[in-house]
Design an enzyme around this catalytic site. Structure first.
Site, short mmCIF file in Angstrom:
data_model
loop_
_atom_site.label_atom_id
_atom_site.label_comp_id
_atom_site.label_asym_id
_atom_site.label_seq_id
_atom_site.Cartn_x
_atom_site.Cartn_y
_atom_site.Cartn_z
N ASN A 191 4.76 0.24 8.50
CA ASN A 191 6.14 0.77 7.75
C ASN A 191 6.23 2.28 7.62
O ASN A 191 7.15 3.06 7.86
CB ASN A 191 6.49 0.00 6.99
N LYS A 211 7.37 7.89 18.52
CA LYS A 211 7.78 6.61 18.34
C LYS A 211 7.87 6.05 20.02
O LYS A 211 7.59 4.85 20.04
CB LYS A 211 9.29 6.55 18.06
N TYR A 245 9.47 13.55 16.58
CA TYR A 245 9.59 12.03 16.06
C TYR A 245 9.78 11.00 16.97
O TYR A 245 9.07 9.80 17.28
CB TYR A 245 10.96 12.09 15.09
N THR A 284 0.62 -1.10 0.12
CA THR A 284 -0.07 0.05 0.05
C THR A 284 0.97 1.26 0.08
O THR A 284 1.95 1.24 0.55
CB THR A 284 -0.97 0.31 1.27
N THR A 321 18.17 3.73 3.86
CA THR A 321 16.53 4.02 3.22
C THR A 321 16.70 5.39 3.02
O THR A 321 17.45 6.30 2.66
CB THR A 321 15.72 3.77 4.30
N ASP A 328 -3.52 5.99 2.29
CA ASP A 328 -2.93 7.11 3.24
C ASP A 328 -3.05 6.78 4.56
O ASP A 328 -4.36 6.79 5.10
CB ASP A 328 -3.58 8.57 2.90
N SER A 332 9.41 0.96 14.47
CA SER A 332 9.41 1.75 15.51
C SER A 332 10.74 2.48 15.22
O SER A 332 11.07 2.73 14.04
CB SER A 332 9.45 1.39 16.89
#
Length: 282
Positions: A84, A153, A149, A34, A184, A57, A135
């Site tokens: 994710n 988390k 952030y 997705t 990434t 979304d 996480s």
């Protein structure tokens, strides 16, 4: 779980989500991948008869319900949900706008909440399932420039840890994954935005931090393909770990956090133990 699993992966248009979807497909599993742009998801992952791409979304509960329904319609079940999808709004707390702070929580806390809420009835009905939530080491230790952030988390950690015993009677398990720095797209402009420098007291540190993180992009030590393969391996276990330290730097964070908590508990132990009512032992 059946040998062939059905995975639903959020944020599968690039980065770690692509690697996870590809690794699951390579292992013979079916994947509902997705993202906000399903065409981009398809291009990034590649064609497979075991792949379905769906618009999602994560901040939209209706999208989450539709993605879960698409998985059930196509494959009949969901064995592994991987939360994710993420972004990163960086900056010193005083300079992050209230809107951006809330937006961070919407994506990285309430996004997984929305998708998991949609998937749990399916998993309860089939009396099995695994909820994997990506996480971060920022969910275990705070640090400057990551207040929004880390707040999201840390919240994810507490939510998942509390969810675990709630759903265990239905054969549903959970796994938190705390990656360190992996190569990434998280530090690219598409995923990371920096608060505007507006307070002189922070200006020099802001400039240095932004430059440092920008220079790190594409040079992180962790290999996302290896992490994806590791997660496929862990999801096949009868007892997946409640937490997985992803990377040598993450192992170091786990160990340091444990030492810090023990030291903090011991530092004022006598004062802590002296806080009971005098009649508590009567």
């Amino acid at each position: 779980m059946a040998q062939k699993q059905v995975w639903l992966v959020t944020g599968a248009g690039r980065g770690m989500g692509v690697r996870l979807a590809q690794a699951a497909l390579a292992a013979g599993h079916a994947v509902v991948a997705t993202g906000r742009n399903p065409e981009q998801v398809s291009r990034a992952i590649g064609a497979s008869e075991n792949l379905v791409t769906v618009t999602l979304d994560v901040i939209d509960p209706a999208d989450a319900q539709a993605a879960v329904q698409a998985s059930v319609d196509r494959f009949g079940r969901i064995d592994v949900l991987v939360n994710n999808a993420a972004n990163f709004k960086a900056g010193f707390f005083e300079e992050i706008t209230p809107a951006d702070f809330r937006a961070q929580l919407e994506t990285t806390l309430f996004g997984p909440v929305n998708v998991t809420r949609a998937a749990l009835p399916v998993m309860r009905a089939q009396r099995s399932g695994l909820v994997v939530t990506i996480s971060s080491t920022a969910g275990l230790i705070g640090g400057e420039f990551v207040s929004a952030y880390a707040a999201s988390k840390f919240a994810v950690e507490g939510w998942m840890e509390s969810l675990t015993p709630e759903v265990a009677p239905f054969g549903i398990r959970t796994m938190l994954v705390e990656p360190g720095f992996f190569r990434t797209e998280l530090l690219t402009p598409e995923s990371t935005s920096y608060a505007a420098s507006s307070i002189e007291d922070y200006a020099e540190r802001t400039a240095g931090t932004v430059a440092g993180w920008q220079s790190m992009n594409g040079r992180q030590g962790g290999d996302p393909a290896k992490l994806a393969a590791a997660l496929v391996q862990l999801t096949a276990l009868d007892e997946p770990p409640l937490r997985f330290a992803a990377g040598a730097d993450a192992v170091g964070v786990f160990e340091q956090k444990a030492r810090d908590l023990l030291a903090q508990a011991a530092a004022h132990r006598e004062l802590s133990l002296a806080l009971a009512h005098d009649d508590a032992s009567a």
